[in-house]
Design an enzyme around this catalytic site. Structure first.
Site, short mmCIF file in Angstrom:
data_model
loop_
_atom_site.label_atom_id
_atom_site.label_comp_id
_atom_site.label_asym_id
_atom_site.label_seq_id
_atom_site.Cartn_x
_atom_site.Cartn_y
_atom_site.Cartn_z
N HIS A 169 9.03 -8.58 12.91
CA HIS A 169 9.67 -7.77 11.87
C HIS A 169 10.95 -7.13 12.39
CE1 HIS A 169 9.36 -4.89 8.34
NE2 HIS A 169 10.18 -4.22 9.15
N GLU A 170 10.87 -6.48 13.55
CA GLU A 170 12.05 -5.78 14.07
C GLU A 170 13.14 -6.75 14.50
OE1 GLU A 170 12.36 -2.78 13.49
OE2 GLU A 170 10.27 -2.32 13.03
N HIS A 173 15.06 -7.87 11.49
CA HIS A 173 16.12 -6.90 11.19
C HIS A 173 17.35 -7.19 12.05
CE1 HIS A 173 14.13 -4.40 8.35
NE2 HIS A 173 13.29 -3.81 9.18
N HIS A 179 14.43 -5.22 4.16
CA HIS A 179 13.06 -5.29 3.67
C HIS A 179 13.00 -6.04 2.34
CE1 HIS A 179 12.47 -1.54 6.27
NE2 HIS A 179 11.76 -2.50 6.82
N TYR A 228 7.05 -3.90 2.60
CA TYR A 228 6.27 -2.67 2.79
C TYR A 228 4.80 -2.94 2.45
CZ TYR A 228 10.22 0.70 2.99
OH TYR A 228 11.32 1.43 3.34
#
Length: 775
Positions: A169-170, A173, A179, A228
């Site tokens: 996930h990071e 980014h 998101h 999310y």
């Protein structure tokens, strides 16, 4: 003290299903028997995440971080990342700072392997490049968006962030992705419950148009690793996000692996046309059987079928759930002669890394004397027609279910994989079947735990200790013995989950080992049995044996000390006594809702894979700065001020300037480098290959282009499509020339023979004429 001779432990080389039946009781009778004869194991377990399944945003919010959308560090207002200037090169330089927890370092490297398997994105240790990602243990889990082109770009993997999905996930980014729920069409798919959001956090649910971020023409993705969770930033106990399709309520917010659309967007943003370490997959759904060929050197063929009367009833891909689909390859041993062979060969494959893992499912409905051989045919300049090498022989009693196999290959030249079925001596009503083949340039799992009749276990196992089952024992390469414990219906404090723990157990080598057990990282993987390895979303957690970790509530006893000291007595089902140490893992491994959302349970079977690696070489991972003077000396080089880091005080930031000491190494060439245990320090790869350490072994990742590639142990050999064509043409010409020479020689021989015959006939005629004349 329990006795630990090697023969008293159940060997991990036995069939995993048989092991499970002996040790775990996969069916009802054995399950009840195990509960009655096994003493209660130690109740001491340690939850690496505190027993709470915290998402990224829960972790950061608990730390008081006020980051944009919960885990994004901005260097100004939210900016568009559309455009090449925000993209990284396909090979991204990185640094793993020494501040990182050891377990996190190993997990990050595993996340890199997933990027290589499923995309064209690669990572290499930083070697002075202008822009690079520096991963450190900060407060929480966070990253910037895209390549900020400011030199060192920090990415934090803090406490409890060491999950592979969180790392993915990071890094997404950092690669340029926002998101999922912030895209402009969000409200068509989910409903935001604004009154349930914590005060001051409402801005985290804003949406942005295509001028700011681009969802790259893909559908809204409930399964994205960038979405999310339903409870993000809630002010109470009710969900803040409701999916307009209710079935996705327990799907959003997954941190298992990339979704299919995550990968599509990544491929489109970075123009990926292929994955780096993926090689091939085949479920035999198409009639061309993935380019495989039936050999002309055997005396029978494999058949593409959807069922066999003696088994299997269905293929493994669809398990009979889809009408008019579902095929596998079958070699019948019910007819024919003993020794009959059927050979199925893959297309030619081109390795780049020098090691591969072959995964497939196998079904034996024939006789125990029937045999499946897995071979490779390797092509080299010295052997252009290929040489055969036997990799694995598979024999065993017939079973009425599909079995998973992993076979490690170490091929460095062009090759084919060969499946050879051989009919044995006994009578048979069925044969041998294979399905769902995957080949990748990755390491195979070290151990496979096959749990059968899993639905029965879910329906009958109590929560808590009495519902816990244990894997067969297995050993690390160093000789340490372990077991995995699985709470099928969760712990007494956290039910409706799978809970998983790693235990050290007394083993045959304990007297020769160093204690406490140090820096052995075990990764426990609940396998998603999707037929294509690129689309699998397996769930995994890693546990590392920290030699300084204390037992809960103790000031002196070490958690990973010898099991005879810190473990409790237990027994295998066959009566063998041993000691089982405390368990380290998580009670929030996977919810039962998510367990049923993928192919974790297939044919009522579950597979838990495990790998054990010594990661002691990761203790020091920060690179040395360039030498500035000769001789052995220590220099202090101030680094530039770090980017703003958020402390645990909300809306308060601090800056720091660090001074790093770098030892200039003047050890003679060839001497062991005790300060730098990384095996790549003294291992060079040619032709811009990149060295990576896999299980303490230096391996070269070789560059590859559209029609060329490097291969070999050090990337010393180059191959290309043109070269293959030249070899093929040259081989054809050579064969033609040889045939022409043979034809010419044969013609000359026949002609000479004919002339000699004519001469003999003429001589005979002349002799007869002379004889008649004389009369």
């Amino acid at each position: 003290m329990a006795q630990n001779p090697l023969h008293m432990l159940i060997s991990t080389s036995l069939n995993t299903d048989l092991q499970h039946n002996r040790c775990q009781g996969a069916d009802t009778d054995l399950w009840d028997k195990r509960k009655s004869v096994s003493p209660k194991p130690t109740s001491e377990t340690f939850d690496v995440d505190g027993g709470i399944d915290q998402d990224i945003f829960d972790i950061n919010e608990a730390l008081g971080l006020n980051l944009f959308e919960g885990d994004i560090v901005l260097d100004g207002e939210r900016n568009s990342i559309i455009g090449d200037q925000y993209r990284w090169p396909l090979t991204i330089p990185y640094v793993l700072e020494d501040s990182l927890e050891m377990n996190a370092k190993g997990v990050i490297l595993k996340a890199f392997e997933q990027y290589r398997l499923k995309s064209c994105i690669d990572f290499k240790p930083w070697e002075g490049e202008e822009n690079y990602i520096s991963v450190f243990k900060g407060s929480g889990c966070w990253s910037s968006i895209g390549n900020r082109r400011k030199g060192k770009q920090e990415l934090s993997i803090g406490a409890n962030c060491d999950r592979i999905g969180t790392v993915q996930h990071e890094f997404l980014h950092a690669l340029g992705f926002w998101h999922e729920q912030s895209r402009s069409d969000r409200n068509d798919y989910v409903t935001i419950m604004w009154d349930r959001i914590s005060t001051g956090k409402e801005h985290n649910f804003n949406t942005y148009d295509d001028k700011t971020s681009n969802f790259l023409n893909t559908p809204y993705d409930f399964t994205s690793v960038m979405h999310y969770s339903k409870n993000a930033f809630r002010n109470g106990t009710e969900a803040t996000i409701l999916t307009n399709i209710p079935d996705f309520m327990d799907v959003i917010g997954q941190r298992m692996d990339f979704s299919d659309y995550d990968l599509r967007k990544l491929h489109r943003l970075y123009n990926c046309t292929s994955s780096l370490s993926f090689m091939d997959t085949c479920s035999f759904e198409l009639a061309n059987i993935c380019g495989m060929i039936q050999s002309s050197e055997d005396n029978t063929d494999w058949q593409r079928l959807s069922q066999v009367s003696a088994g299997p009833d269905t293929d493994h891909t669809n398990m009979g759930q889809c009408a008019d689909t579902g095929y596998f390859m079958h070699f019948s041993t019910s007819t024919g002669n003993v020794g009959n062979r059927a050979v199925l060969e893959s297309r030619i494959l081109y390795p780049k890394r020098g090691f591969q893992c072959l995964q497939f499912y196998y079904y034996n409905s024939g006789n125990e004397s029937d045999q499946l051989n897995v071979l490779v045919r390797e092509y080299t300049s010295a052997h252009p027609n290929g040489t055969l090498r036997l990799i694995e022989e598979i024999k065993g009693s017939p079973v009425n279910y599909w079995q998973l196999y992993h076979i490690s290959l170490n091929v460095t030249s062009q090759f084919r994989i060969i499946f050879e079925g051989i009919k044995g001596t006994g009578s048979s009503f069925g044969g041998l079947s294979i399905d769902d083949i995957n080949l990748s340039e990755t390491q195979c799992p070290h151990h496979v735990w096959h749990i059968r009749n899993f639905t029965h276990l879910l329906n009958t196992s109590p929560e808590g200790q009495m519902g816990k089952i244990y894997s067969p024992p297995f050993y690390s390469s160093k000789g340490y013995a372990f077991q995995i414990g699985l709470y099928v219906n969760g712990t007494s404090n956290n039910s409706h989950n799978l809970a998983i723990y790693l235990h050290s157990i007394s083993g045959a080598n304990d007297d020769q080992l160093a204690w406490p057990c140090a820096w052995q990282q075990t990764t426990m993987i609940l396998l998603d049995q999707h037929p294509d390895i690129r689309q699998q979303m397996s769930n995994q957690r890693s546990v590392t044996t920290d030699p300084s970790q204390l037992l809960p509530g103790s000031l002196t006893s070490l958690f990973w000390d010898r099991p005879d000291k810190v473990g409790s007595p237990s027994k295998f089902a066959n009566g063998t006594e041993f000691r089982r140490g405390p368990g380290s893992g998580t009670s929030g491994f996977l919810t039962h809702q998510r367990l049923r959302s993928h192919d974790f349970i297939k044919g009522d079977d579950v597979y838990i894979l495990s790998t054990i690696e010594d990661i002691s070489h990761l203790i020091s991972t920060e690179p040395n700065l360039p030498n500035t003077t000769a001789g052995n000396m220590t220099i202090s080089t101030p680094t530039k001020p770090a980017t703003t880091r958020h402390t645990t005080t909300r809306r308060t930031t601090t800056q720091r300037t660090t001074t790093r000491k770098t030892t200039v190494n003047t050890t003679p060439a060839g001497a062991p480098d005790t300060n730098n245990p990384n095996p790549c320090k003294r291992y060079s790869c040619e032709n811009d290959g990149i060295c990576v350490a896999v299980a303490e072994i230096p391996l070269c990742r070789c560059p590859v282009g559209d029609d060329w590639w490097y291969m070999g142990k050090r990337c010393e050999k180059k191959g290309s499509t043109r070269q293959n064509m030249v070899v093929a043409v040259a081989s054809t010409v050579a064969v033609f020339v040889v045939m022409l020479i043979i034809t010419i020689i044969s013609t000359q021989c026949i002609r000479r023979k004919y002339h000699r015959r004519r001469e003999n006939e003429e001589a005979l005629d002349n002799l007869n004429l002379e004889n008649r004349t004389s009369f």
